[in-house]
Design a protein around this motif. Structure first.
Motif, PDB file in Angstrom:
ATOM      1  N   PHE A 198       0.929  -1.234   0.004  1.00 19.09           N
ATOM      2  CA  PHE A 198      -0.225  -0.015   0.102  1.00 19.09           C
ATOM      3  C   PHE A 198       0.827   1.145  -0.045  1.00 19.09           C
ATOM      4  CE2 PHE A 198      -2.298  -3.633   1.827  1.00 19.09           C
ATOM      5  CZ  PHE A 198      -3.634  -3.434   1.338  1.00 19.09           C
ATOM      6  N   GLU A 199       0.729   1.883  -1.150  1.00 16.81           N
ATOM      7  CA  GLU A 199       1.829   3.051  -1.147  1.00 16.81           C
ATOM      8  C   GLU A 199       1.004   4.612  -1.137  1.00 16.81           C
ATOM      9  OE1 GLU A 199       4.540   5.163  -4.766  1.00 16.81           O
ATOM     10  OE2 GLU A 199       3.713   2.934  -5.099  1.00 16.81           O
ATOM     11  N   SER A 200       1.565   5.382  -0.202  1.00 19.66           N
ATOM     12  CA  SER A 200       1.029   6.799  -0.230  1.00 19.66           C
ATOM     13  C   SER A 200       2.191   7.781  -0.480  1.00 19.66           C
ATOM     14  CB  SER A 200       0.140   6.837   1.003  1.00 19.66           C
ATOM     15  OG  SER A 200       0.957   6.738   1.854  1.00 19.66           O
ATOM     16  N   GLY A 201       1.734   8.961  -0.833  1.00 16.87           N
ATOM     17  CA  GLY A 201       2.702  10.278  -0.827  1.00 16.87           C
ATOM     18  C   GLY A 201       2.982  10.611   0.559  1.00 16.87           C
ATOM     19  N   TYR A 202       4.351  10.948   0.662  1.00 18.11           N
ATOM     20  CA  TYR A 202       4.756  11.839   1.980  1.00 18.11           C
ATOM     21  C   TYR A 202       4.314  13.017   2.274  1.00 18.11           C
ATOM     22  CZ  TYR A 202       7.910  13.832   5.458  1.00 18.11           C
ATOM     23  OH  TYR A 202       8.463  14.421   6.539  1.00 18.11           O
ATOM     24  N   ILE A 203       3.755  13.509   3.332  1.00 21.89           N
ATOM     25  CA  ILE A 203       3.295  14.537   3.502  1.00 21.89           C
ATOM     26  C   ILE A 203       4.114  15.372   4.488  1.00 21.89           C
ATOM     27  CG2 ILE A 203       1.173  16.092   4.356  1.00 21.89           C
ATOM     28  CD1 ILE A 203      -0.485  13.883   3.682  1.00 21.89           C
ATOM     29  N   ASP A 204       4.675  16.553   4.188  1.00 23.20           N
ATOM     30  CA  ASP A 204       5.525  17.314   5.115  1.00 23.20           C
ATOM     31  C   ASP A 204       4.672  18.044   6.181  1.00 23.20           C
ATOM     32  OD1 ASP A 204       7.695  18.449   6.134  1.00 23.20           O
ATOM     33  OD2 ASP A 204       8.368  19.925   4.846  1.00 23.20           O
ATOM     34  N   THR A 205       4.747  17.523   7.470  1.00 32.82           N
ATOM     35  CA  THR A 205       3.867  18.107   8.384  1.00 32.82           C
ATOM     36  C   THR A 205       4.403  17.665   9.687  1.00 32.82           C
ATOM     37  OG1 THR A 205       1.815  18.558   9.433  1.00 32.82           O
ATOM     38  CG2 THR A 205       1.968  16.475   7.981  1.00 32.82           C
ATOM     39  N   ASP A 206       4.311  18.222  11.003  1.00 28.63           N
ATOM     40  CA  ASP A 206       4.420  17.509  12.167  1.00 28.63           C
ATOM     41  C   ASP A 206       3.263  17.047  12.715  1.00 28.63           C
ATOM     42  OD1 ASP A 206       7.102  18.225  12.164  1.00 28.63           O
ATOM     43  OD2 ASP A 206       6.828  20.258  13.169  1.00 28.63           O
ATOM     44  N   ASN A 207       2.299  17.349  12.179  1.00 21.80           N
ATOM     45  CA  ASN A 207       1.034  16.803  12.549  1.00 21.80           C
ATOM     46  C   ASN A 207       0.521  15.376  12.350  1.00 21.80           C
ATOM     47  OD1 ASN A 207       0.537  19.453  13.569  1.00 21.80           O
ATOM     48  ND2 ASN A 207      -0.664  20.130  11.888  1.00 21.80           N
ATOM     49  N   THR A 208       1.275  14.521  12.858  1.00 22.16           N
ATOM     50  CA  THR A 208       0.988  13.167  12.576  1.00 22.16           C
ATOM     51  C   THR A 208       0.688  12.312  13.661  1.00 22.16           C
ATOM     52  OG1 THR A 208       3.278  12.564  12.837  1.00 22.16           O
ATOM     53  CG2 THR A 208       2.552  13.063  10.419  1.00 22.16           C
ATOM     54  N   HIS A 209       0.413  12.866  15.100  1.00 22.15           N
ATOM     55  CA  HIS A 209       0.367  12.414  16.286  1.00 22.15           C
ATOM     56  C   HIS A 209      -0.951  11.300  16.018  1.00 22.15           C
ATOM     57  CE1 HIS A 209       0.105  11.475  20.524  1.00 22.15           C
ATOM     58  NE2 HIS A 209      -0.854  12.065  20.826  1.00 22.15           N
ATOM     59  N   GLY A 210      -0.899  10.175  16.403  1.00 19.01           N
ATOM     60  CA  GLY A 210      -2.150   9.294  16.386  1.00 19.01           C
ATOM     61  C   GLY A 210      -2.344   8.612  15.077  1.00 19.01           C
ATOM     62  N   THR A 211      -1.362   8.875  14.222  1.00 20.32           N
ATOM     63  CA  THR A 211      -1.583   8.127  12.851  1.00 20.32           C
ATOM     64  C   THR A 211      -1.650   6.631  13.004  1.00 20.32           C
ATOM     65  OG1 THR A 211      -0.062   9.972  12.050  1.00 20.32           O
ATOM     66  CG2 THR A 211      -0.585   7.809  10.596  1.00 20.32           C
TER      67      THR A 211
END
Length: 274
Positions: A198-211
């Motif tokens: 399963f592939e997805s693009g990288y998103i440049d953000t610090d808001n990844t808590h709880g991913t």
């Protein structure tokens, strides 16, 4: 009469609202399901970190699960933070009799790479909860512990997933977000020999808590709605990617902020009472 598609989360509470029980309930709701919960621990937590953990007695966790399952009868279960061996035993005892999909997110290692539970708890998780789980969703750090090997690329993820399958679960999804690159890869392997990327693009953000919590909860929600596992993972991966994108520029606290779980909330979905 009709019923809601309901899901049970068995996990810790995040006082900052971005992960754990709070993220799980938000995800269930956003995907049209009715969320229920059994809390395993109360954490002292915000966007900057975890400052304390208060464990809930195993008997209370067991009974939370039983009263929900015997009354509301959730159609899927998500398991998150299980930080002691006694809790793992209690949870296994409570869910063993119910024939519903179980998604286990083994919260073992922090983003920093530090272990959050003792080795004997890991062994108990594998013995008690892996055989009851339709899917286990470790991140790269956790997969390295479970497989006993380093993971540096997509091929390593495949090999590690094949090793983890041998410990008794029916399927493994290794989350590759910790392997930085323009594209992120999650690797799925099951006991039937099926393998998916399963592939997805990288998103440049610090808001990844709880991913990680959100992904496993989304898989559980789609499973509760009757969607088969690989398609549930595909839909859940897309949902998480869109939730990160929707919240990438929002500041919540001074650290790692949450996803935007409600970027496109669905109405509560019902089905005929059987």
């Amino acid at each position: 009469m009709v019923r809601y598609h309901s899901v049970l989360t068995i996990a810790g509470s995040d006082s900052g609202g971005g992960a754990g029980i709070q993220a799980d309930i938000k995800t269930f709701s956003a995907l049209g399901c009715f969320g229920t919960s059994a809390i395993t621990a109360i954490t002292v937590q915000n966007t900057r970190g975890v400052f304390g953990i208060h464990s809930i007695p195993p008997a209370i966790v067991h009974d939370q699960i039983k009263v929900v399952m015997d009354d509301i009868r959730p159609a899927a279960i998500k398991i998150g933070m299980v930080h002691t061996a006694d809790l793992a035993v209690a949870i296994a005892s409570a869910i063993r009799e119910y024939a519903v999909p179980v998604i286990l997110d083994p919260v073992m290692v922090a983003t920093s790479g530090d272990k959050l539970i003792e080795d004997n708890t890991i062994e108990t998780l594998q013995k008690e909860l892996f055989p009851l789980s339709g899917l286990v969703t470790p991140n790269v750090h956790e997969a390295q512990l479970l497989a006993g090997m380093p993971i540096k690329n997509k091929e390593d993820m495949r090999r590690a997933a094949r090793e983890i399958i041998k410990t008794g679960c029916r399927a493994v999804l290794i989350k590759g977000a910790h392997l930085k690159g323009d594209h992120l890869f999650d690797v799925y392997v099951d006991t039937n020999g099926r393998e998916e990327i399963f592939e997805s693009g990288y998103i440049d953000t610090d808001n990844t808590h709880g991913t990680g919590c959100t992904l496993s909860s989304a898989i559980a929600a789609y499973s509760a709605r009757g969607i088969e596992m690989v398609e549930a993972i595909r839909k859940a991966t897309l949902y998480v990617h869109q939730a990160i994108e929707a919240g990438r520029n929002v500041q919540t606290g001074g650290g790692h902020g949450p996803l935007n779980h409600f970027f496109n909330p669905q109405k509560m979905i019902t089905h005929d009472l059987v």
